[in-house]
Design an enzyme around this catalytic site. Structure first.
Site, PDB file in Angstrom:
ATOM      1  CG  ASN A 161      -1.960   0.986   1.245  1.00  0.00           C
ATOM      2  OD1 ASN A 161      -1.686   2.177   1.376  1.00  0.00           O
ATOM      3  ND2 ASN A 161      -3.193   0.535   1.098  1.00  0.00           N
ATOM      4  CE1 TYR A 199       6.341   0.258   0.620  1.00  0.00           C
ATOM      5  CE2 TYR A 199       7.555   2.250   1.082  1.00  0.00           C
ATOM      6  CZ  TYR A 199       7.294   1.174   0.255  1.00  0.00           C
ATOM      7  OH  TYR A 199       7.976   1.041  -0.912  1.00  0.00           O
ATOM      8  CB  CYS A 220       4.835 -10.000   5.122  1.00  0.00           C
ATOM      9  SG  CYS A 220       5.908  -8.626   5.564  1.00  0.00           S
ATOM     10  CD  GLU A 272       6.943 -14.267   4.863  1.00  0.00           C
ATOM     11  OE1 GLU A 272       8.171 -14.378   4.683  1.00  0.00           O
ATOM     12  OE2 GLU A 272       6.301 -13.249   4.516  1.00  0.00           O
ATOM     13  CB  CYS A 324       6.858 -12.680   8.898  1.00  0.00           C
ATOM     14  SG  CYS A 324       5.945 -11.669   7.710  1.00  0.00           S
TER      15      CYS A 324
END
Length: 160
Positions: free
Chosen positions: A65, A68, A73, A75, A115
């Site tokens: 986007n 940011y 992510c 994962e 993540c």
């Protein structure tokens, strides 16, 4: 004062052909997910595929986007979907692949810190390790038997 030594253990496959067939199939799903990434800002596409203990496979890709922090992510996209759609299922194995649109990624690309923390939450919740395989576009594939191996000093609910 005493010293504490922390070690991580990874296993490295030289190519996709060395992977067991079931892992290769999961990595192929991650590659397909990577192709669906929306990464117009970083030009860095990531795909993830998770095998659940009910034999479902859940996939995710990174979704960026212009603001940011609003992106997500691959994962976390996959793991949160698995957690919301299959809350009773355990996550057995995760395959991750990453590739840049500007250069060739040939070495294993591990999950980012955010993540790792998200995966850790589910590993702790299910009280069972999640195998993690990760690679670039081509080349070697690294395997960790558990997220705890990639994030040995985990922050978890026990400290709250």
């Amino acid at each position: 004062m005493k010293e504490i030594k922390i070690e991580s253990r990874l296993y490295v496959f030289d190519s996709l052909q060395e992977l067991p067939k079931d892992v290769l199939s999961l990595m192929e799903k991650a590659v397909q997910a990577r192709e669906k990434a929306y990464a117009p800002y970083s030009n860095f596409n990531v795909g993830a595929a998770i095998l659940l203990d009910n034999n479902e496979i859940v996939c995710g890709s990174n979704q960026e986007n212009a603001s940011y922090p609003s992106g997500l992510c691959a994962e976390r996209t996959a793991i949160y979907y698995a957690g919301s759609q299959f809350p009773g299922a355990k996550m057995v194995r995760m395959a991750i692949t990453a590739g840049s649109k500007t250069s060739k990624t040939t070495k294993p690309i591990p999950p980012c810190g955010a993540c790792r923390q998200a995966i850790a939450e589910y590993e702790i919740k299910q009280d069972a390790p999640i195998e993690i395989y990760f690679m670039g576009e081509t080349g070697a594939i690294a395997k960790s038997n558990s997220l705890a191996n990639l994030l040995p000093l985990m922050f978890d609910k026990s400290v709250l």
